[in-house]
Scaffold this motif. Structure first.
Motif, PDB file in Angstrom:
ATOM      1  N   LEU A   1      45.772  31.745  45.981  1.00 51.05           N
ATOM      2  CA  LEU A   1      46.911  31.419  45.128  1.00 51.05           C
ATOM      3  C   LEU A   1      47.152  29.912  45.233  1.00 51.05           C
ATOM      4  O   LEU A   1      47.365  29.375  46.325  1.00 51.05           O
ATOM      5  N   ASP A   2      47.111  29.238  44.098  1.00 52.40           N
ATOM      6  CA  ASP A   2      47.252  27.785  44.062  1.00 52.40           C
ATOM      7  C   ASP A   2      48.736  27.421  44.099  1.00 52.40           C
ATOM      8  O   ASP A   2      49.451  27.645  43.120  1.00 52.40           O
ATOM      9  N   CYS A   3      49.174  26.861  45.195  1.00 57.38           N
ATOM     10  CA  CYS A   3      50.572  26.430  45.308  1.00 57.38           C
ATOM     11  C   CYS A   3      50.691  24.911  45.370  1.00 57.38           C
ATOM     12  O   CYS A   3      51.654  24.372  45.926  1.00 57.38           O
TER      13      CYS A   3
ATOM     14  N   LEU B   1      47.728  28.916  56.115  1.00 54.38           N
ATOM     15  CA  LEU B   1      47.986  29.485  54.789  1.00 54.38           C
ATOM     16  C   LEU B   1      46.678  29.701  54.034  1.00 54.38           C
ATOM     17  O   LEU B   1      46.496  30.721  53.366  1.00 54.38           O
ATOM     18  N   MET B   2      45.768  28.741  54.136  1.00 51.02           N
ATOM     19  CA  MET B   2      44.460  28.876  53.498  1.00 51.02           C
ATOM     20  C   MET B   2      43.747  30.129  54.003  1.00 51.02           C
ATOM     21  O   MET B   2      43.159  30.887  53.207  1.00 51.02           O
ATOM     22  N   ASP B   3      43.813  30.358  55.289  1.00 52.33           N
ATOM     23  CA  ASP B   3      43.177  31.555  55.850  1.00 52.33           C
ATOM     24  C   ASP B   3      43.794  32.838  55.296  1.00 52.33           C
ATOM     25  O   ASP B   3      43.144  33.886  55.276  1.00 52.33           O
ATOM     26  N   ARG B   4      45.043  32.740  54.821  1.00 48.88           N
ATOM     27  CA  ARG B   4      45.730  33.892  54.259  1.00 48.88           C
ATOM     28  C   ARG B   4      45.701  33.887  52.730  1.00 48.88           C
ATOM     29  O   ARG B   4      46.430  34.642  52.082  1.00 48.88           O
ATOM     30  N   GLY B   5      44.881  32.975  52.141  1.00 45.76           N
ATOM     31  CA  GLY B   5      44.688  32.989  50.691  1.00 45.76           C
ATOM     32  C   GLY B   5      45.728  32.252  49.885  1.00 45.76           C
ATOM     33  O   GLY B   5      45.908  32.537  48.693  1.00 45.76           O
TER      34      GLY B   5
ATOM     35  N   HIS C   1      54.718  36.648  47.243  1.00 41.59           N
ATOM     36  CA  HIS C   1      53.516  36.713  48.072  1.00 41.59           C
ATOM     37  C   HIS C   1      53.333  35.412  48.856  1.00 41.59           C
ATOM     38  O   HIS C   1      53.048  35.436  50.072  1.00 41.59           O
ATOM     39  N   ALA C   2      53.513  34.281  48.188  1.00 37.78           N
ATOM     40  CA  ALA C   2      53.342  32.991  48.863  1.00 37.78           C
ATOM     41  C   ALA C   2      54.362  32.828  49.989  1.00 37.78           C
ATOM     42  O   ALA C   2      54.023  32.383  51.091  1.00 37.78           O
ATOM     43  N   VAL C   3      55.609  33.191  49.712  1.00 39.70           N
ATOM     44  CA  VAL C   3      56.638  33.090  50.743  1.00 39.70           C
ATOM     45  C   VAL C   3      56.336  34.011  51.907  1.00 39.70           C
ATOM     46  O   VAL C   3      56.511  33.654  53.083  1.00 39.70           O
ATOM     47  N   ALA C   4      55.852  35.212  51.610  1.00 40.90           N
ATOM     48  CA  ALA C   4      55.519  36.167  52.668  1.00 40.90           C
ATOM     49  C   ALA C   4      54.389  35.632  53.557  1.00 40.90           C
ATOM     50  O   ALA C   4      54.418  35.821  54.784  1.00 40.90           O
ATOM     51  N   GLN C   5      53.419  34.969  52.956  1.00 38.05           N
ATOM     52  CA  GLN C   5      52.326  34.405  53.740  1.00 38.05           C
ATOM     53  C   GLN C   5      52.816  33.250  54.610  1.00 38.05           C
ATOM     54  O   GLN C   5      52.390  33.091  55.761  1.00 38.05           O
TER      55      GLN C   5
END
Length: 400
Positions: A43-45, A359-363, A389-393
């Motif tokens: 996911l690109d943040c 975060l990268m390791d979690r996508g 999803h991003a916040v959860a990661q």
């Protein structure tokens, strides 16, 4: 066998080390998602530092680019092409200005703004020759040319690149009294980011931008707003200045203006400012080329509907709520304006770089800055579920 390790090694071997990228090698993308050479999705943040406000490969922008590629890509400004007038007219209307000067990169837009302000100062304000001065703020990031780094306060950007260009006065960001005190008879412009992105998405104090506008008007000084990162829908309005009802004399635009397809930047101002330029005094071979104008016009039309500004504002509130819920659980500060956030991680927990690696390791892909700060700037096409999803990661990273 995974392809990523060898691709990273090759990039390190044959590239000057002016960046320190995360070890992910992207091969395709669509919307808010990237896929690497080994098929893993992320996911690109970051959205290319806001260059991808409309997501990767937005259908309308890709269509405009393909159609133009089949017709005409470059003429130079020695001639006029059939995409030029539409782009300039529609962008000027979006900005509420008379004229547009198209360039390529954000740094070129800033350099153009500096040149125009100085020429305006000499021709219109009647500043003594060679004495024009521009006020800037500490913590600024306007680009990396030799002139621009001359007024940077970031030692990494500035050190060992002198001798430095004179003609700039640095004042503290957000300190209106210091800015007003710095204005004198030789001041031709105040150049500011309405929100300092590289510094960690630093928001101005309430009333600061209107105060800058008043000071510039009262003292016959141009207010130049660098909206290269903050503009074009990123903050929930067309421009970050809009949040406080401020209209600068000059907008500097870039990044999202090219739709994530081609470099496009521009300066927008009224005729009494941009009109000081005459043929031969400034230009660019590729500035305002047909491909850039075709894509840029479609970007302007997407923004003219207001859809992306609304999405940014609404989804930004969801992002804010999620991030603020992590305060005290690894985050010590959160700053959000639209779909743009700076979050400060407890430095005793980890650095910003470490957080981005995890975060990268979690996508999820994000970018660190200044120690324990990370920036989040997802494409405006992101969904509410993807934000969650991003916040959860991030929560999982902070929890260890």
């Amino acid at each position: 066998m995974l392809r990523t390790p060898s691709a990273v090694r090759d990039a390190e071997r044959y590239t000057a080390h002016n960046y320190h990228p995360l070890p992910v090698v992207v091969s395709s993308a669509e919307g808010a998602w990237l896929t690497d050479v080994d098929g893993r999705r992320y996911l690109d943040c970051l959205a290319g530092y806001s260059a991808l406000n409309f997501g990767h490969r937005h259908p309308a922008l890709i269509r405009a680019a393909h159609e133009q590629l089949d017709r005409l890509t470059l003429t130079s400004r020695a001639f006029i092409h059939d995409q030029f007038a539409d782009f300039c007219r529609e962008l000027a209307a979006l900005c509420g200005k008379d004229l547009v000067l198209p360039m390529n990169t954000g740094a070129e837009a800033v350099e153009t703004g500096i040149k125009v302000a100085r020429k305006w100062g000499y021709q219109v304000k009647k500043v003594a020759p060679g004495q024009a001065n521009i006020i800037v703020a500490d913590g600024n990031f306007h680009g990396r040319t030799t002139t621009i780094v001359s007024f940077s306060t970031d030692d990494d950007a500035r050190a060992d690149f002198g001798p430095y260009t004179p003609g700039f006065t640095v004042v503290p960001y957000g300190d209106l009294a210091a800015l007003e005190a710095a204005i004198d008879e030789n001041t031709v412009a105040v150049l500011l980011e309405p929100i300092q992105g590289e510094q960690g998405v630093v928001l101005p104090p309430e009333g600061y931008l209107p105060g800058v506008r008043r000071a510039c008007t009262d003292r016959n000084v141009l207010f130049i707003a660098d909206e290269i990162q903050s503009g074009l829908g990123r903050t929930g309005r067309t421009f970050a200045c809009d949040h406080e009802g401020v209209v600068p004399d000059m907008y500097l635009l870039g990044k999202a203006l090219g739709g994530g397809i081609v470099p496009v930047s521009a300066v927008a101002a009224d005729a009494d400012v941009l009109g000081v330029l005459r043929p031969g005094q400034h230009g660019s071979t590729f500035g305002g080329n047909p491909l850039a104008c075709a894509v840029g016009t479609e970007v302007v039309r997407l923004l003219a509907t207001g859809e992306f500004q609304r999405r940014s504002a609404e989804l930004g509130e969801r992002l804010r709520a999620g991030l603020e819920g992590l305060l005290g659980s690894g985050l010590v500060a959160v700053r959000v304006r639209g779909l743009w956030a700076g979050v400060d991680i407890d430095p005793a927990l980890m650095t910003g770089r470490q957080a981005c690696e995890r975060l990268m390791d979690r996508g999820v892909l994000a970018k660190d800055t200044h120690g324990s700060t990370i920036r989040l700037a997802p494409p405006l096409v992101i969904t509410s579920d993807e934000i969650d999803h991003a916040v959860a990661q991030l929560a999982a990273v902070l929890a260890g």
